[in-house]
Design a protein around this motif. Structure first.
Motif, PDB file in Angstrom:
ATOM      1  N   LEU A 280      -2.496  -1.900   1.380  1.00  0.00           N
ATOM      2  CA  LEU A 280      -1.256  -2.110   0.642  1.00  0.00           C
ATOM      3  C   LEU A 280      -0.073  -1.591   1.446  1.00  0.00           C
ATOM      4  O   LEU A 280      -0.082  -0.449   1.917  1.00  0.00           O
TER       5      LEU A 280
ATOM      6  N   ILE B 153       3.349  -0.616   0.581  1.00  0.00           N
ATOM      7  CA  ILE B 153       3.998  -0.432  -0.713  1.00  0.00           C
ATOM      8  C   ILE B 153       5.491  -0.769  -0.676  1.00  0.00           C
ATOM      9  O   ILE B 153       6.040  -1.209  -1.683  1.00  0.00           O
TER      10      ILE B 153
ATOM     11  N   ASP C 258       7.807   2.480  -3.458  1.00  0.00           N
ATOM     12  CA  ASP C 258       7.219   3.814  -3.352  1.00  0.00           C
ATOM     13  C   ASP C 258       8.063   4.833  -4.117  1.00  0.00           C
ATOM     14  O   ASP C 258       7.549   5.565  -4.965  1.00  0.00           O
TER      15      ASP C 258
ATOM     16  N   GLY D  58       3.551  -0.891  -7.520  1.00  0.00           N
ATOM     17  CA  GLY D  58       2.371  -0.668  -6.683  1.00  0.00           C
ATOM     18  C   GLY D  58       1.118  -0.520  -7.529  1.00  0.00           C
ATOM     19  O   GLY D  58       0.076  -1.107  -7.226  1.00  0.00           O
ATOM     20  N   GLU D  59       1.244   0.253  -8.594  1.00  0.00           N
ATOM     21  CA  GLU D  59       0.080   0.460  -9.461  1.00  0.00           C
ATOM     22  C   GLU D  59      -0.402  -0.860 -10.046  1.00  0.00           C
ATOM     23  O   GLU D  59      -1.599  -1.124 -10.112  1.00  0.00           O
TER      24      GLU D  59
ATOM     25  N   VAL E 255      -2.123  -2.989  -7.404  1.00  0.00           N
ATOM     26  CA  VAL E 255      -3.474  -2.480  -7.160  1.00  0.00           C
ATOM     27  C   VAL E 255      -4.406  -2.931  -8.283  1.00  0.00           C
ATOM     28  O   VAL E 255      -5.514  -3.414  -8.037  1.00  0.00           O
TER      29      VAL E 255
ATOM     30  N   ARG F 253      -7.599  -5.312  -7.704  1.00  0.00           N
ATOM     31  CA  ARG F 253      -8.947  -4.802  -8.005  1.00  0.00           C
ATOM     32  C   ARG F 253      -9.643  -5.685  -9.029  1.00  0.00           C
ATOM     33  O   ARG F 253     -10.837  -5.952  -8.921  1.00  0.00           O
TER      34      ARG F 253
ATOM     35  N   VAL G 264      -8.864  -2.151  -2.224  1.00  0.00           N
ATOM     36  CA  VAL G 264      -7.506  -1.816  -1.789  1.00  0.00           C
ATOM     37  C   VAL G 264      -7.488  -0.451  -1.100  1.00  0.00           C
ATOM     38  O   VAL G 264      -8.090   0.503  -1.592  1.00  0.00           O
ATOM     39  N   THR G 265      -6.798  -0.387   0.029  1.00  0.00           N
ATOM     40  CA  THR G 265      -6.606   0.907   0.689  1.00  0.00           C
ATOM     41  C   THR G 265      -5.106   1.172   0.811  1.00  0.00           C
ATOM     42  O   THR G 265      -4.283   0.252   0.743  1.00  0.00           O
ATOM     43  N   PHE G 266      -4.785   2.443   0.985  1.00  0.00           N
ATOM     44  CA  PHE G 266      -3.379   2.806   1.145  1.00  0.00           C
ATOM     45  C   PHE G 266      -3.269   3.866   2.229  1.00  0.00           C
ATOM     46  O   PHE G 266      -3.902   4.918   2.142  1.00  0.00           O
TER      47      PHE G 266
ATOM     48  N   PRO H 281      -1.138   6.613   3.739  1.00  0.00           N
ATOM     49  CA  PRO H 281       0.048   7.382   3.358  1.00  0.00           C
ATOM     50  C   PRO H 281       0.985   7.690   4.529  1.00  0.00           C
ATOM     51  O   PRO H 281       2.057   8.264   4.318  1.00  0.00           O
ATOM     52  N   ALA H 282       0.619   7.281   5.726  1.00  0.00           N
ATOM     53  CA  ALA H 282       1.529   7.507   6.859  1.00  0.00           C
ATOM     54  C   ALA H 282       2.643   6.460   6.905  1.00  0.00           C
ATOM     55  O   ALA H 282       3.568   6.557   7.701  1.00  0.00           O
ATOM     56  N   GLN H 283       2.557   5.450   6.033  1.00  0.00           N
ATOM     57  CA  GLN H 283       3.588   4.404   6.052  1.00  0.00           C
ATOM     58  C   GLN H 283       4.876   4.870   5.374  1.00  0.00           C
ATOM     59  O   GLN H 283       4.845   5.687   4.458  1.00  0.00           O
ATOM     60  N   THR H 284       5.992   4.325   5.829  1.00  0.00           N
ATOM     61  CA  THR H 284       7.284   4.638   5.187  1.00  0.00           C
ATOM     62  C   THR H 284       8.024   3.332   4.881  1.00  0.00           C
ATOM     63  O   THR H 284       7.865   2.777   3.810  1.00  0.00           O
TER      64      THR H 284
END
Ligand code: SF4
Lengths: 245, 477
Positions: A10, A12, A17, A24-25, A28, A32, A38-40, A42-45
């Motif tokens: 994902l 986001i 975010d 986002g929820e 997901v 699903r 689904v993976t996320f 968290p290093a994305q901005t």
């Protein structure tokens, strides 16, 4: 669908975010429900669009280069935004045109990167996601999604398949809502005037809910409706598709 | 007389004043809508419309890539027919050339057809300074000459004038009776113009196309005034922007089919005049034909391989009619003679990025312009390119309530976005900070740029109590 469930990373988007995590929820939940894993990361901005849109290409490249690395091995990347998907698919290759190594990565990423509604209809081949919602619903085409990615039919198919929805088209539904990224603060009066036209069109069509696939357009239209006390409710497509009322 | 110079930096204030003028809003709304739907209908009747556009684009691409070759061919052919070719590097030179031609011809009066290049080089002012009176013969331009205004649209110059406005002008300047009947208004203008046609020693036109193969200048119109301007006076001058070239006479058919339909929804305009050399024995037409080839920033545009594409433009005005921003702010907001999406491209290019730097930002990049452009110019992409050029070569204006310059803000933003921890921390701090501002999920007013601009007319959403990245932990467990 293939025997092995598709895996989606994902993306986001920074707006969802921080301001609209619900989008986002819901995305997901819908994915699903359709059997997607689904993976996320968290290093994305952010995808870099604010700087790109304002003409700061070096700053954009620095931010975009990270995105290239972060999703190097993802099978599919899905974003609940036509604008961010456009940034990655259309503008990343342009941004790295003089950098052969990154260009290769950008082109590979572009092939795996999808906007949410497009992914559901084109890749998963699903129109009915099993949602239900009662009300008159209209859809606002965000410009990047419509004109850069050519996605207009997919969200309409998904909305029409929601049980209980009465779909109505706005007059001039292809017309921009006036958000335009930094345009919204560089030319706020024009931006607002264009947004008013869009909300008036929704009113004329008798739409109770105005759906779009971009948090930027939605926060502009919602903020305007809230300021003016207008009854129309705005909603992200993912939110509508997650509904079971 | 009309405004001179470039005022594009004023676009913000001009836009606001246009938005506040209900009369103007209605004039732009109804006219652009009419032209826009006219184009859609006319285009839909042509089988292979898309192929026609692709073909036109390919031809223009070839011309612009080999402009030196085609220009030389065109010039040789004009001279071979007995015409005279002049080259003007900039507006001043072009004006001087035209004034000198008028001087030699002994012309005290010049009848002008509608030409955007003459607006661009401010020819009317230059002629007046030499004691030469010029009269606009196009109905729209004639109205604007009386009003002392620049065109509000590149095809329909008086788009912002209603019948009522026109009647007021005619009453004030021509002592005509008040009437809202378009036919009677046209008759008033005709009477005033007819005298001029008889007296004028020189005619002046622009060019829609210049055919290299034959040395032909092509002008199209609906009123018949250009035909008059280019045939009645003894001396004829055509002002031609150097990008107007098309290679072969056979190409003209493609462009004419596209231009009328894209501009006004017409299959063909009423008149198509082909000027191929001066009068030959036994024919009518001007004794002297001068072609002034004008650069005025076009060669510099050619030097930027990306911006070159803007020179494909055939000035149909379709992008203006389709543009939701142009529809709101009108042509004069752009501060020079070209407006709308194409104006936002050529003004910074032709007059300098310093003057035109704000124009490429006056767009939501929605792409409605590209959809209608008959030569498929990727206008949003060029606007983005110009934005980056503007930021590299000039400084963004800093609003009074902006704590830092735009560049500094963008650097800071990039620094935050490159570090997910910094990004998350900044967001957490903002959540604490917003407690002071936010009420029930909305912020009504920010005091600092850029969000202060947002909250002038809209509420701003508060940050969600928890960002998605924190919610994810719960979702994945
Ligand atoms: S840019 Fe395209 S649409 Fe706009 S005036 Fe030129 S040819 Fe017409």
């Amino acid at each position: 669908m293939a025997a092995k469930p598709p895996r989606v990373a994902l993306f986001i988007t920074c707006l969802a975010d921080q301001f609209f995590p619900m989008v986002g929820e819901c995305a997901v939940e819908v994915l699903r429900r359709l059997g997607v894993e689904v993976t996320f990361n968290p290093a994305q901005t952010c995808c870099g669009q604010p700087a790109f849109n304002t003409g700061y290409r070096q700053e954009t490249r620095e931010v975009a280069a990270r995105v290239l690395d972060l999703f190097d091995d993802a099978e599919f990347i899905v974003a609940p935004s036509g604008s961010c998907a456009t940034m990655v698919r259309v503008f990343y290759p342009e941004l790295f045109a003089d950098d052969p190594e990154r260009l290769k990565k950008a082109e590979s990423l572009a092939r795996r990167f999808y906007e949410f509604s497009e992914f559901l209809v084109k890749v998963l081949k699903v129109e009915d996601v099993g949602a239900s919602f009662r009300g008159r619903v209209s859809y606002h085409d965000s410009c990047h999604l419509l004109r850069e990615l050519g996605v207009g039919e997919e969200p309409r198919k998904l909305i029409r398949a929601v049980r209980g929805v009465e779909f109505v088209e706005l007059d001039d539904y292809r017309l921009c809502c006036g958000f335009g990224g930094t345009f919204s603060v560089k030319f706020p009066e024009v931006s607002v005037a264009m947004g008013e036209d869009k909300l008036n069109a929704a009113k004329r069509a008798g739409a109770e809910v105005l759906v779009a696939n971009d948090s930027g357009c939605l926060m502009h239209l919602a903020g305007l409706a809230h300021r003016q006390g207008l009854p129309v409710r705005t909603m992200h497509l993912a939110e509508l598709l997650a509904k079971r009322e | 007389m009309s405004e001179t110079g470039v005022h594009s930096r004023e676009i913000h204030i001009r836009a606001i004043s246009a938005l506040g003028d209900a009369h103007l809003q209605e004039a732009y709304r109804s006219s652009t809508l009419r032209l826009f739907t006219g184009r859609v209908e006319a285009a839909s009747e042509v089988p292979g419309w898309e192929l026609l556009r692709d073909r036109a684009r390919a031809i223009k691409h070839d011309v612009i890539e080999h402009l030196d070759y085609y220009l030389a061919q065109f010039a040789d052919n004009v001279e071979g027919l007995g015409g005279k070719v002049h080259w003007a590097a900039n507006g001043e030179e072009a004006c001087r050339l035209v004034c000198d031609i008028a001087g030699r011809a002994g012309a005290r009066e010049v009848v002008k057809a509608k030409t955007m290049v003459s607006e661009e080089i401010e020819l009317t002012h230059a002629l007046a300074a030499r004691g030469i009176r010029s009269v606009e013969t196009d109905m729209g331009e004639f109205i604007l000459q009386l009003a002392g205004e620049r065109p509000g649209h590149i095809v329909a110059p008086a788009i912002h004038k209603t019948r009522h406005d026109v009647s007021e002008l005619f009453t004030a300047h021509l002592h005509a009776e008040r009437t809202d009947d378009p036919e009677r208004l046209t008759a008033v203008a005709r009477r005033a113009l007819r005298e001029m046609f008889a007296q004028a020693g020189m005619g002046l036109s622009g060019a829609n196309f210049a055919v290299a193969e034959t040395g032909t200048v092509v002008v199209i119109e609906n009123e018949g005034n250009i035909r008059f301007c280019t045939t009645a006076p003894r001396v004829q001058v055509a002002l031609v922007g150097i990008e107007k070239i098309i290679p072969r006479f056979a190409d003209l058919g493609i462009f004419l089919r596209l231009l009328g339909r894209s501009a006004t929804g017409q299959k063909l305009t009423v008149y198509t005049s082909l000027l191929t050399g001066p009068r030959r024995p036994g024919e009518d037409g001007p004794e002297e034909l001068h072609v002034v080839l004008v650069d005025n920033g076009r060669v510099a545009t050619l030097a930027d391989p990306k911006m070159r594409e803007a020179l494909f433009c055939i000035r149909c005005g379709a992008c203006l009619n389709a543009c939701p921003v142009y529809r709101k702010i009108g042509g004069h907001a752009y501060g020079w003679v070209y407006s709308g999406p194409i104006g936002a491209l050529v003004t910074p290019e032709f007059t300098g990025i310093e003057q035109g730097r704000e124009l490429p930002f006056a767009s939501t990049l929605c792409g409605a312009c590209r959809e209608v452009c008959p030569v498929k110019i990727n206008i949003p992409d060029l606007l983005l390119h110009l934005r980056s050029k503007a930021q590299e070569m000039t400084r963004a204006p800093q609003p009074k309530d902006s704590p830092v310059s735009e560049r500094t803000a963008m650097r800071l933003w990039a620094w935050l976005m490159k570090g997910p921890r910094r990004y998350a921390l900044a967001a957490r701090l903002a959540r604490v900070g917003q407690k002071v501002f936010a009420r029930q999920g909305w912020v009504r007013r920010f005091s600092k740029f850029p969000l202060s601009r947002w909250t002038e007319g809209r509420d701003f959403p508060a940050l969600a109590p928890k960002p998605f990245r924190d919610r994810w932990k719960e979702l994945s467990s």
